[in-house]
Design a protein around this motif. Structure first.
Motif, PDB file in Angstrom:
ATOM      1  N   PHE A  66      -6.729 -16.955   3.226  1.00 51.01           N
ATOM      2  CA  PHE A  66      -6.172 -16.068   2.200  1.00 51.01           C
ATOM      3  C   PHE A  66      -7.295 -15.308   1.493  1.00 51.01           C
ATOM      4  O   PHE A  66      -7.179 -14.107   1.243  1.00 51.01           O
ATOM      5  CB  PHE A  66      -5.347 -16.886   1.206  1.00 51.01           C
ATOM      6  CG  PHE A  66      -4.642 -16.048   0.181  1.00 51.01           C
ATOM      7  CD1 PHE A  66      -3.543 -15.278   0.529  1.00 51.01           C
ATOM      8  CD2 PHE A  66      -5.073 -16.025  -1.131  1.00 51.01           C
ATOM      9  CE1 PHE A  66      -2.892 -14.503  -0.415  1.00 51.01           C
ATOM     10  CE2 PHE A  66      -4.432 -15.258  -2.086  1.00 51.01           C
ATOM     11  CZ  PHE A  66      -3.335 -14.484  -1.718  1.00 51.01           C
ATOM     12  N   GLY A  67      -8.381 -15.993   1.157  1.00 50.02           N
ATOM     13  CA  GLY A  67      -9.529 -15.340   0.527  1.00 50.02           C
ATOM     14  C   GLY A  67     -10.149 -14.288   1.428  1.00 50.02           C
ATOM     15  O   GLY A  67     -10.523 -13.198   0.964  1.00 50.02           O
ATOM     16  N   LEU A  68     -10.267 -14.588   2.713  1.00 54.40           N
ATOM     17  CA  LEU A  68     -10.797 -13.596   3.657  1.00 54.40           C
ATOM     18  C   LEU A  68      -9.869 -12.390   3.757  1.00 54.40           C
ATOM     19  O   LEU A  68     -10.328 -11.253   3.912  1.00 54.40           O
ATOM     20  CB  LEU A  68     -11.002 -14.234   5.032  1.00 54.40           C
ATOM     21  CG  LEU A  68     -12.127 -15.276   5.117  1.00 54.40           C
ATOM     22  CD1 LEU A  68     -12.123 -15.943   6.491  1.00 54.40           C
ATOM     23  CD2 LEU A  68     -13.465 -14.639   4.818  1.00 54.40           C
ATOM     24  N   GLY A  69      -8.577 -12.644   3.638  1.00 47.04           N
ATOM     25  CA  GLY A  69      -7.616 -11.541   3.634  1.00 47.04           C
ATOM     26  C   GLY A  69      -7.809 -10.635   2.423  1.00 47.04           C
ATOM     27  O   GLY A  69      -7.720  -9.405   2.531  1.00 47.04           O
ATOM     28  N   LEU A  70      -8.110 -11.221   1.272  1.00 41.02           N
ATOM     29  CA  LEU A  70      -8.374 -10.414   0.076  1.00 41.02           C
ATOM     30  C   LEU A  70      -9.650  -9.600   0.229  1.00 41.02           C
ATOM     31  O   LEU A  70      -9.727  -8.443  -0.198  1.00 41.02           O
ATOM     32  CB  LEU A  70      -8.454 -11.310  -1.159  1.00 41.02           C
ATOM     33  CG  LEU A  70      -7.140 -11.939  -1.613  1.00 41.02           C
ATOM     34  CD1 LEU A  70      -7.370 -12.876  -2.793  1.00 41.02           C
ATOM     35  CD2 LEU A  70      -6.130 -10.869  -1.982  1.00 41.02           C
ATOM     36  N   VAL A  71     -10.661 -10.191   0.856  1.00 43.05           N
ATOM     37  CA  VAL A  71     -11.896  -9.448   1.125  1.00 43.05           C
ATOM     38  C   VAL A  71     -11.606  -8.299   2.090  1.00 43.05           C
ATOM     39  O   VAL A  71     -12.119  -7.182   1.922  1.00 43.05           O
ATOM     40  CB  VAL A  71     -12.988 -10.396   1.675  1.00 43.05           C
ATOM     41  CG1 VAL A  71     -14.196  -9.617   2.157  1.00 43.05           C
ATOM     42  CG2 VAL A  71     -13.401 -11.398   0.603  1.00 43.05           C
ATOM     43  N   ALA A  72     -10.782  -8.541   3.084  1.00 41.50           N
ATOM     44  CA  ALA A  72     -10.420  -7.489   4.036  1.00 41.50           C
ATOM     45  C   ALA A  72      -9.712  -6.337   3.330  1.00 41.50           C
ATOM     46  O   ALA A  72      -9.914  -5.167   3.678  1.00 41.50           O
ATOM     47  CB  ALA A  72      -9.541  -8.059   5.149  1.00 41.50           C
ATOM     48  N   LEU A  73      -8.892  -6.657   2.320  1.00 41.88           N
ATOM     49  CA  LEU A  73      -8.222  -5.601   1.556  1.00 41.88           C
ATOM     50  C   LEU A  73      -9.231  -4.686   0.877  1.00 41.88           C
ATOM     51  O   LEU A  73      -8.996  -3.480   0.735  1.00 41.88           O
ATOM     52  CB  LEU A  73      -7.286  -6.201   0.512  1.00 41.88           C
ATOM     53  CG  LEU A  73      -5.981  -6.796   0.998  1.00 41.88           C
ATOM     54  CD1 LEU A  73      -5.220  -7.432  -0.151  1.00 41.88           C
ATOM     55  CD2 LEU A  73      -5.120  -5.737   1.668  1.00 41.88           C
ATOM     56  N   ALA A  74     -10.357  -5.253   0.454  1.00 47.21           N
ATOM     57  CA  ALA A  74     -11.376  -4.446  -0.222  1.00 47.21           C
ATOM     58  C   ALA A  74     -12.070  -3.490   0.740  1.00 47.21           C
ATOM     59  O   ALA A  74     -12.505  -2.411   0.339  1.00 47.21           O
ATOM     60  CB  ALA A  74     -12.402  -5.366  -0.883  1.00 47.21           C
ATOM     61  N   ALA A  81      -3.282   0.015   1.212  1.00 41.86           N
ATOM     62  CA  ALA A  81      -2.165   0.955   1.078  1.00 41.86           C
ATOM     63  C   ALA A  81      -0.856   0.297   1.495  1.00 41.86           C
ATOM     64  O   ALA A  81       0.196   0.551   0.906  1.00 41.86           O
ATOM     65  CB  ALA A  81      -2.428   2.206   1.907  1.00 41.86           C
ATOM     66  N   LEU A  82      -0.923  -0.578   2.500  1.00 42.41           N
ATOM     67  CA  LEU A  82       0.270  -1.292   2.941  1.00 42.41           C
ATOM     68  C   LEU A  82       0.789  -2.221   1.842  1.00 42.41           C
ATOM     69  O   LEU A  82       1.990  -2.299   1.588  1.00 42.41           O
ATOM     70  CB  LEU A  82      -0.043  -2.085   4.214  1.00 42.41           C
ATOM     71  CG  LEU A  82       1.112  -2.817   4.880  1.00 42.41           C
ATOM     72  CD1 LEU A  82       2.120  -1.805   5.418  1.00 42.41           C
ATOM     73  CD2 LEU A  82       0.597  -3.700   5.997  1.00 42.41           C
ATOM     74  N   VAL A  83      -0.135  -2.895   1.175  1.00 45.24           N
ATOM     75  CA  VAL A  83       0.255  -3.790   0.081  1.00 45.24           C
ATOM     76  C   VAL A  83       0.790  -2.973  -1.102  1.00 45.24           C
ATOM     77  O   VAL A  83       1.796  -3.336  -1.721  1.00 45.24           O
ATOM     78  CB  VAL A  83      -0.937  -4.668  -0.352  1.00 45.24           C
ATOM     79  CG1 VAL A  83      -0.614  -5.434  -1.621  1.00 45.24           C
ATOM     80  CG2 VAL A  83      -1.329  -5.619   0.757  1.00 45.24           C
ATOM     81  N   LEU A  84       0.140  -1.851  -1.395  1.00 44.99           N
ATOM     82  CA  LEU A  84       0.582  -1.020  -2.516  1.00 44.99           C
ATOM     83  C   LEU A  84       1.915  -0.325  -2.247  1.00 44.99           C
ATOM     84  O   LEU A  84       2.567   0.145  -3.176  1.00 44.99           O
ATOM     85  CB  LEU A  84      -0.489   0.016  -2.851  1.00 44.99           C
ATOM     86  CG  LEU A  84      -1.789  -0.554  -3.430  1.00 44.99           C
ATOM     87  CD1 LEU A  84      -2.819   0.543  -3.615  1.00 44.99           C
ATOM     88  CD2 LEU A  84      -1.533  -1.285  -4.727  1.00 44.99           C
ATOM     89  N   ALA A  85       2.334  -0.275  -0.995  1.00 43.23           N
ATOM     90  CA  ALA A  85       3.609   0.351  -0.642  1.00 43.23           C
ATOM     91  C   ALA A  85       4.803  -0.574  -0.867  1.00 43.23           C
ATOM     92  O   ALA A  85       5.947  -0.152  -0.703  1.00 43.23           O
ATOM     93  CB  ALA A  85       3.577   0.806   0.816  1.00 43.23           C
ATOM     94  N   ILE A  86       4.542  -1.807  -1.252  1.00 37.08           N
ATOM     95  CA  ILE A  86       5.647  -2.735  -1.532  1.00 37.08           C
ATOM     96  C   ILE A  86       6.420  -2.203  -2.735  1.00 37.08           C
ATOM     97  O   ILE A  86       5.821  -1.879  -3.770  1.00 37.08           O
ATOM     98  CB  ILE A  86       5.118  -4.157  -1.798  1.00 37.08           C
ATOM     99  CG1 ILE A  86       4.394  -4.690  -0.560  1.00 37.08           C
ATOM    100  CG2 ILE A  86       6.247  -5.089  -2.207  1.00 37.08           C
ATOM    101  CD1 ILE A  86       3.696  -6.019  -0.795  1.00 37.08           C
ATOM    102  N   PRO A  87       7.733  -2.103  -2.651  1.00 36.36           N
ATOM    103  CA  PRO A  87       8.530  -1.545  -3.759  1.00 36.36           C
ATOM    104  C   PRO A  87       8.390  -2.360  -5.050  1.00 36.36           C
ATOM    105  O   PRO A  87       8.213  -3.586  -5.023  1.00 36.36           O
ATOM    106  CB  PRO A  87       9.967  -1.605  -3.244  1.00 36.36           C
ATOM    107  CG  PRO A  87       9.848  -1.743  -1.763  1.00 36.36           C
ATOM    108  CD  PRO A  87       8.558  -2.432  -1.494  1.00 36.36           C
ATOM    109  N   GLY A  88       8.494  -1.662  -6.161  1.00 37.72           N
ATOM    110  CA  GLY A  88       8.368  -2.287  -7.478  1.00 37.72           C
ATOM    111  C   GLY A  88       9.335  -3.435  -7.721  1.00 37.72           C
ATOM    112  O   GLY A  88       8.941  -4.475  -8.246  1.00 37.72           O
TER     113      GLY A  88
END
Length: 188
Positions: A66-74, A81-88
């Motif tokens: 999970f931590g490596l996934g967060l680093v990958a997001l950076a 952008a995929l994560v930010l596209a999640i509806p409110g």
């Protein structure tokens, strides 16, 4: 740290306070270094406690992935952008479930040692004073500007109220009783 220990083990165990002390020390050191660098302080995020409680997964390798996934997001803006596209509304539902789970875990910790009148008063006052200050219903003309708006945060206001009330009840309560006993040592 106490909450994550409670949800990480399959069978109930006593709290090991060495990791708790280490976490407090590490968080304090991180905040001090952030302050010296002129940056904003980091904060402890309790969502992992809720996620662990809901999913039942507390394995360290899962946390590393999970931590490596967060680093990958950076480093990969397309993933971000995929994560930010999640509806409110989806994010709101996620946050609601996480906060509700965290609230229940907190109340479970409070009542685990028994709920007496003193603990009930402190927890009840802490919760409602914090919520009242957060939403501006407790003397907003006085609390809104107190110490630069410090009481506008429900967590800060409730935490200060709990500390003050606990100190007041400790000072005005009965003295602790003393126990006297003999101590003997045997040399082998």
């Amino acid at each position: 740290m106490i909450a994550i220990q409670g949800v990480s083990w399959r069978r109930r165990r006593a709290v090991d306070f060495r990791p708790v002390q280490g976490a407090v020390a590490a968080d304090s050191l991180g905040n001090a270094l952030a302050g010296l660098a002129g940056s904003i302080p980091n904060g402890v995020r309790s969502t992992t406690v809720s996620l662990t409680e809901i999913t039942g997964v507390a394995a360290r390798p899962v946390g590393v992935v999970f931590g490596l996934g967060l680093v990958a997001l950076a480093f990969f803006p397309k993933l971000l952008a995929l994560v930010l596209a999640i509806p409110g509304p989806v994010i709101a539902a996620y946050v609601t479930v996480m906060i509700a789970t965290l609230f229940v875990l907190g109340m479970r910790m409070v009542i685990s040692d028994g709920l007496d009148h003193r603990k009930s008063l402190i927890v009840g006052f802490y919760f409602w004073f914090g919520a009242g200050c957060q939403y501006g219903v407790i003397f907003p003309e006085y609390t809104a500007n107190f110490a630069g708006g410090m009481l506008n945060s429900g967590l800060t206001a409730g935490g200060l109220a709990a500390l003050l009330l606990n100190g007041l009840l400790e000072l005005t309560g009965p003295r602790r009783r003393k126990i006297e006993s003999e101590v003997s040592f045997r040399l082998l």
